[in-house]
Structures are given as structure tokens and as C-alpha cells.
Write an enzyme that holds these catalytic residues in place. Structure first.
Site, PDB file in Angstrom:
ATOM      1  N   ALA A  33       0.834  -1.204   0.000  1.00  0.00           N
ATOM      2  CA  ALA A  33       0.000   0.000   0.000  1.00  0.00           C
ATOM      3  C   ALA A  33       0.861   1.242   0.000  1.00  0.00           C
ATOM      4  O   ALA A  33       2.058   1.174   0.259  1.00  0.00           O
ATOM      5  CB  ALA A  33      -0.897   0.003   1.242  1.00  0.00           C
ATOM      6  N   ASN A  34       0.241   2.366  -0.287  1.00  0.00           N
ATOM      7  CA  ASN A  34       0.883   3.666  -0.106  1.00  0.00           C
ATOM      8  C   ASN A  34       0.513   4.181   1.268  1.00  0.00           C
ATOM      9  O   ASN A  34      -0.521   3.817   1.817  1.00  0.00           O
ATOM     10  CB  ASN A  34       0.347   4.662  -1.134  1.00  0.00           C
ATOM     11  CG  ASN A  34       1.006   4.510  -2.483  1.00  0.00           C
ATOM     12  OD1 ASN A  34       1.144   3.412  -2.985  1.00  0.00           O
ATOM     13  ND2 ASN A  34       1.401   5.615  -3.057  1.00  0.00           N
ATOM     14  N   ARG A  35       1.322   5.084   1.782  1.00  0.00           N
ATOM     15  CA  ARG A  35       1.018   5.762   3.023  1.00  0.00           C
ATOM     16  C   ARG A  35      -0.002   6.851   2.723  1.00  0.00           C
ATOM     17  O   ARG A  35       0.268   7.742   1.921  1.00  0.00           O
ATOM     18  CB  ARG A  35       2.285   6.445   3.519  1.00  0.00           C
ATOM     19  CG  ARG A  35       2.781   5.978   4.822  1.00  0.00           C
ATOM     20  CD  ARG A  35       3.956   6.825   5.235  1.00  0.00           C
ATOM     21  NE  ARG A  35       5.167   6.023   5.330  1.00  0.00           N
ATOM     22  CZ  ARG A  35       5.397   5.108   6.264  1.00  0.00           C
ATOM     23  NH1 ARG A  35       4.508   4.870   7.212  1.00  0.00           N
ATOM     24  NH2 ARG A  35       6.518   4.437   6.274  1.00  0.00           N
ATOM     25  N   SER A  36      -1.167   6.783   3.291  1.00  0.00           N
ATOM     26  CA  SER A  36      -2.165   7.842   3.126  1.00  0.00           C
ATOM     27  C   SER A  36      -3.214   7.702   4.215  1.00  0.00           C
ATOM     28  O   SER A  36      -3.797   6.637   4.378  1.00  0.00           O
ATOM     29  CB  SER A  36      -2.848   7.737   1.760  1.00  0.00           C
ATOM     30  OG  SER A  36      -3.994   8.564   1.716  1.00  0.00           O
TER      31      SER A  36
END
Ligand code: CTP
Ligand code: CA
Length: 224
Positions: A33-36
């Protein structure tokens, strides 16, 4: 009071907002995942609702709760996000605040990959669809205003300007997310808005204030 929600400069407008990360499964228990946190996208949706818009909010698994008053579509992967976006169109404007994973695991395992002594798993990736670019380059039915985001760690304006060109969106909201800025996961943001009118540098302010200022600009763009 009953008329409150349909009043405002964006009354009668449909605006699509993507937000949060996407999760791309490796197996049933693991993902990349991306960090968000989803904070900025959520604030933007809230500000657009406050101006009277009908907002379709397509979100990956975010940390913050979704805003009230939107049509909520919860997804997990980039492919699901694309599908949800296509289903939600047409829209007067589309705001792409999601941190979409650029790659997914080419063939996610249907069962849990077990740890085994002496061997390491190898992941093969496939490129995810670029949702913003697809919508910005739609041959027909393109939203009148397409806004992308660019989270960068260096040469923010140069990278974001190139990104706007490459994707074909109208505006890019760019920011510097280097760890030292504390913006990632924080409550403040410092953005640069890039459009065909040039580069506008906004002072550091709360994510809620960035959202209100952006929503005001969107309202102006859609009502002239
Ligand atoms: N975006 C998207 N779908 C993707 C990737 C990105 O819709 N598969 C959108 C994001 O929501 C954002 C904009 O495109 O509005 C820019 O995302 P970013 O990750 O900065 O751009 P990339 O082209 O993926 O470039 P980079 O190599 O910097 O990650
Ligand atoms: Ca990316």
C-alpha cells in the site's frame, strides 16, 4: 433548514472525489500500500458538500472516517477504484486525492503464503491503471474540471508540472511530503497549485483550510 443542503454555489453539481490509499493483496493476509491517512481527500469532500455539491466519495481503506453527506463507495484495490470511478461518472468535476498503488502483485496467492526455512518469496508486479490519466484523457464525457495531486519529496514544482502535462489534468495540487515537513499523517498541508494560469504557492495551513480554499476555487471554475 430543509433547503440547506441544496443551497450553495455547487448546488446541482456532481463531483467525484477519490481518497485514501489502495491495498493490493499479496495473499489473503498481506498487502502492499501507499502511506495515506485519507485526511486531505476527506476534508475536500466535506468542503464540497458544504458548498452544496453532490459528492461521490470513492475511498480506499483510510484511517479517518468518511465525511457525512456523500455517496460513499468503499474499495480496496486500484482496479476496484477505477471500476467505481467509471460507474460514478459522469461528473462536473473529478478530484483525485487518492494515493493509488502504482503496482499490484501480478498473481496474488489465494491462500496464505507460508514461511519456509531457507526460501524467500519473490513477488512479481503488474502496473495498475492510472485512474486520473484515464479520466483526464476521456475522448467523450470528460468532467469539465479534472484535478490531480502530486506528493513529491524533491523538485516539487518541476515534477508536478511534468505530471500535469503527462496526465492531461487541468490542475495539480502538489506538496512536499518529505518526512521533515511532517505533512504525511499530520493535520497541516503546504501546497502549490499548478494550472494553465501558472504556479500558485499557498502558505502552510490546516488540511481543512486547504480543502475550503480548493473547494472555493472549484466552485468558481464550475460557475463561470
Ligand atoms: N493516480 C491515479 N491512479 C494511479 C496513480 C495515480 O489516479 N494508478 C492519481 C493520484 O490520485 C494523483 C495523481 O494521479 O492525483 C498523481 O499520482 P502520483 O503517484 O503522484 O503520480 P504517478 O504518475 O504515479 O507518479 P510517481 O512515479 O511520482 O508515483
Ligand atoms: Ca504513483
Amino acid at each position: 433548514i430543509a433547503g440547506f443542503f441544496i443551497d450553495g454555489p455547487l448546488a446541482g453539481k456532481h463531483i467525484l472525489v477519490t481518497s485514501g490509499p489502495t491495498h493490493e493483496p499479496i495473499d489473503p493476509v498481506r498487502y502492499i500500500a501507499n502511506r495515506s491517512s485519507g485526511a486531505q481527500g476527506t476534508s475536500i469532500a466535506r468542503a464540497l458538500v458544504a458548498l452544496g455539491a453532490h459528492v461521490t466519495f470513492v475511498t480506499g481503506p483510510a484511517d479517518v472516517a468518511p465525511p457525512d453527506g456523500v455517496t460513499l463507495v468503499q474499495v480496496e484495490t486500484a482496479q476496484q477504484m477505477l471500476q467505481a470511478v467509471e460507474t460514478a461518472l459522469p461528473a462536473d468535476a473529478a478530484i483525485f486525492a487518492a494515493a493509488v498503488a502504482d503496482w499490484r502483485v501480478a498473481s496474488a496467492s489465494g491462500s496464505k503464503i507460508k514461511k519456509r526455512k531457507g526460501t524467500l518469496p519473490t513477488l512479481e508486479f503488474a502496473e495498475n491503471p492510472d485512474i486520473l490519466a484515464r479520466v483526464a484523457q476521456m475522448p467523450s464525457g470528460r468532467p469539465r474540471l479534472v484535478v490531480g495531486f502530486a506528493a513529491e519529496t524533491d523538485d516539487v514544482v518541476a515534477h508536478a508540472t511534468a505530471k500535469r502535462q503527462r496526465k492531461g489534468c487541468d490542475w495539480i495540487v502538489a506538496n512536499d511530503v518529505s518526512p521533515a515537513t511532517g505533512i504525511m499523517g499530520g493535520s497541516e498541508n503546504a501546497v502549490v497549485l499548478i494550472s494553465d494560469a501558472g504556479v500558485e504557492e499557498w502558505p502552510r495551513m490546516s488540511k481543512a483550510d486547504v480543502a475550503m480554499r480548493l473547494a472555493d476555487k472549484i466552485a468558481t471554475a464550475l460557475t463561470v
